[in-house]
Design a protein around this motif. Structure first.
Motif: not given
Length: 192
Positions: A110-126
């Motif tokens: 991955e080459h974008t910024l790291s904090f916070p994890s978008g994967h973690a945030m998106d799945t946790a939100a749903i």
């Protein structure tokens, strides 16, 4: 909600002030040293399924289902909770501007910024929004599978070496805090 805000705030402060937490690198190295072809496949699969666009699609499907059932209020709360969390990810990342870990060449870089994890945030939100939406209903038993999925996606991001554990924990905490806040505000508005 306040517990989640506290965790996120502590992690963000530590990352901005010192660049990370002392347990980030040891956890990353542990998983890298225990990598196997089967875990590689599982981590890549979870990363693909838990990516932003599949989560946007899942969120849109739930929203459309609520609209189709004419549950306007629930659809609005869902949109504010899940959509707001996804937007919040994009606001926080450039503010913190934490680079990705670079301890080894990841099999799925991955080459974008790291904090916070978008994967973690998106799945946790749903996951959080779905649990709250189904609370007290017949589907609540199935709704608990999504938090497990979010945990698995967070593990995959660390396993692949593209996120520090603190990025993933911050994503989970921020998403839970945001979604619970939206639901509490919506509940208070409904009572007035």
């Amino acid at each position: 909600m306040l517990f989640s805000v506290g965790i996120f705030g502590w992690l963000a402060w530590a990352v901005v002030r010192t660049g990370g937490l002392p347990w980030d690198v040891p956890i990353l190295e542990f998983w890298h040293h225990h990598a196997t072809p089967a875990l590689d496949k599982a981590a890549v699969f979870l990363t693909i399924v838990g990516n932003t666009w599949p989560m946007v699609g899942l969120g849109a499907l739930v929203w459309l289902g609520l609209m189709w059932r004419r549950q306007w209020r629930a659809a609005g709360v869902w949109f504010a909770a899940v959509g707001g969390s996804m937007l919040l990810t994009q606001i926080i990342k450039p503010l913190v501007a934490r680079p990705r870990p670079a301890l080894w060449a990841s099999i799925r870089p991955e080459h974008t910024l790291s904090f916070p994890s978008g994967h973690a945030m998106d799945t946790a939100a749903i996951a959080t929004a779905l649990v709250l939406l189904c609370w007290g209903g017949r589907a609540r038993g199935w709704a608990w599978l999504l938090p497990l999925f979010s945990l698995a996606v967070g593990w995959a991001r660390v396993y692949l070496g593209v996120h520090n554990p603190s990025d993933v924990l911050a994503g989970w905490a921020a998403a839970v805090a945001w979604v619970v806040l939206v639901y509490l505000v919506a509940r208070r508005i409904r009572r007035t």
